[in-house]
Design a protein around this motif. Structure first.
Motif, mmCIF file in Angstrom:
data_model
loop_
_atom_site.group_PDB
_atom_site.id
_atom_site.type_symbol
_atom_site.label_atom_id
_atom_site.label_comp_id
_atom_site.label_asym_id
_atom_site.label_seq_id
_atom_site.Cartn_x
_atom_site.Cartn_y
_atom_site.Cartn_z
ATOM 1 N N ASN A 138 -53.414 21.056 36.628
ATOM 2 C CA ASN A 138 -53.147 21.352 38.028
ATOM 3 C C ASN A 138 -54.288 22.096 38.704
ATOM 4 O O ASN A 138 -54.124 22.674 39.764
ATOM 5 C CB ASN A 138 -51.861 22.184 38.139
ATOM 6 N N GLU A 154 -55.140 22.880 42.677
ATOM 7 C CA GLU A 154 -53.957 22.935 43.521
ATOM 8 C C GLU A 154 -53.561 24.395 43.741
ATOM 9 O O GLU A 154 -53.717 25.231 42.855
ATOM 10 C CB GLU A 154 -52.790 22.198 42.857
ATOM 11 N N LYS A 211 -51.290 27.351 43.656
ATOM 12 C CA LYS A 211 -50.127 27.635 42.819
ATOM 13 C C LYS A 211 -49.669 29.062 43.035
ATOM 14 O O LYS A 211 -50.456 29.929 43.396
ATOM 15 C CB LYS A 211 -50.470 27.442 41.339
ATOM 16 N N ASP A 236 -46.703 30.484 32.508
ATOM 17 C CA ASP A 236 -46.443 29.257 33.272
ATOM 18 C C ASP A 236 -46.403 28.072 32.309
ATOM 19 O O ASP A 236 -47.397 27.747 31.664
ATOM 20 C CB ASP A 236 -47.559 29.064 34.304
ATOM 21 N N THR A 274 -45.206 24.994 33.384
ATOM 22 C CA THR A 274 -44.984 23.824 34.231
ATOM 23 C C THR A 274 -45.483 22.563 33.527
ATOM 24 O O THR A 274 -46.582 22.539 32.996
ATOM 25 C CB THR A 274 -45.735 23.983 35.570
ATOM 26 N N ARG A 315 -40.331 25.962 34.688
ATOM 27 C CA ARG A 315 -41.604 26.499 35.152
ATOM 28 C C ARG A 315 -42.137 27.665 34.335
ATOM 29 O O ARG A 315 -43.347 27.797 34.160
ATOM 30 C CB ARG A 315 -41.468 26.954 36.610
ATOM 31 N N THR A 339 -40.897 28.535 47.338
ATOM 32 C CA THR A 339 -41.195 27.098 47.356
ATOM 33 C C THR A 339 -40.016 26.254 47.834
ATOM 34 O O THR A 339 -40.103 25.034 47.871
ATOM 35 C CB THR A 339 -41.601 26.624 45.944
#
Length: 203
Positions: free
Chosen positions: A26, A29, A31, A38, A40, A180, A202
Motif C-alpha cells: 500500500n 497511499e 493511510k 497493521d 491490513t 485491520r 474512514t
C-alpha cells in the motif's frame, strides 16, 4: 507449556511480518496512523458465526458500519482476560459517543464447556453493557480459533480450577468488515482508543 509459548511467539512474529508486507503493497497511499500492528490484507480472520450470550447467532455482517473489536479469552481467566476487557471498557469511555454509535466489542470464549450463555451474560456486560460474549461448541470454537490463528490449551489440574493457556492479542475490524489491526497484550486503553478513532474516521 514451552512448546505452546514458542508457537505463540512464532505466530506473533508471523503477524508482524505479514503487516510489513501489507505496508509495501500500500506504499504511496494515504493511510491512518496506527499505534498497534497493521495487518491490513491478512488472509485470515475473514468471518465468524457464533451465538452471542442472548442466544442470537452473530457474524461480521451484523455489525456492518461499526468497528469490531474481537478478543479471545475465558471467564475463569485469572488475569489477562479481565485486564484486556477492562482496557477496552476504559477505551470506550474515552471515545464517548463515538463508541456508542460505532464500536462493537466481542468476547469469544475458548472454554465453552464452562462458559455458558448465562455466565457470559454476567461476565461480559459487566465491563460495558454494549459488549457481547460469543460462544460455540467445541468444534466451532476450534474452527474460529484456527481462522484467527488463535492457540489455546487446557492445563491439567482440578476440574474447577483448570486454566487455559491462550493467545492474548486482540483483533480489530474496520467499518467495512475488513481485518485491520492486531493489538498485542498490554498495549492499554490509549492504544485501543487511538486506533479505533482512526478507523471511525474512514466511515
Amino acid at each position: 507449556m514451552k512448546s505452546l509459548n514458542a508457537f505463540l511467539v512464532a505466530a506473533g512474529l508471523a503477524i508482524i511480518s505479514l503487516a510489513g508486507c501489507s505496508g509495501e503493497a500500500n506504499r504511496g497511499e494515504a493511510k491512518p496512523t496506527f499505534l498497534a500492528t497493521d495487518i491490513t490484507g491478512a488472509a485470515f480472520g475473514r468471518d465468524f458465526k457464533l451465538a452471542d450470550h442472548t442466544g442470537k447467532v452473530r457474524s461480521l455482517a451484523d455489525f456492518k458500519g461499526k468497528v469490531v473489536v474481537l478478543f479471545f479469552g475465558y471467564t475463569h481467566c485469572p488475569d489477562i482476560c479481565s485486564a484486556t476487557m477492562g482496557e477496552l471498557a476504559a477505551a470506550m469511555k474515552k471515545l464517548g459517543k463515538d463508541a456508542e454509535r460505532g464500536v462493537q466489542v466481542l468476547f469469544v470464549t475458548i472454554d465453552p464447556e464452562r462458559d455458558t450463555s448465562a455466565l457470559l451474560a454476567q461476565y461480559v456486560p459487566a465491563f460495558d453493557p454494549t459488549f457481547l460474549g460469543l460462544s460455540g461448541d467445541a468444534q466451532a470454537t476450534q474452527e474460529i480459533a484456527q481462522e484467527f490463528k488463535v492457540v489455546y490449551q487446557q492445563q491439567a489440574g482440578v476440574a474447577l480450577d483448570q486454566h487455559m493457556e491462550h493467545s492474548t492479542g486482540t483483533y480489530i475490524f474496520d467499518t467495512a468488515g475488513m481485518l485491520r489491526l492486531y493489538v498485542s497484550n498490554g498495549k492499554g486503553r490509549d492504544v485501543f482508543a487511538h486506533d479505533i478513532a482512526e478507523l471511525l474516521k474512514t466511515r
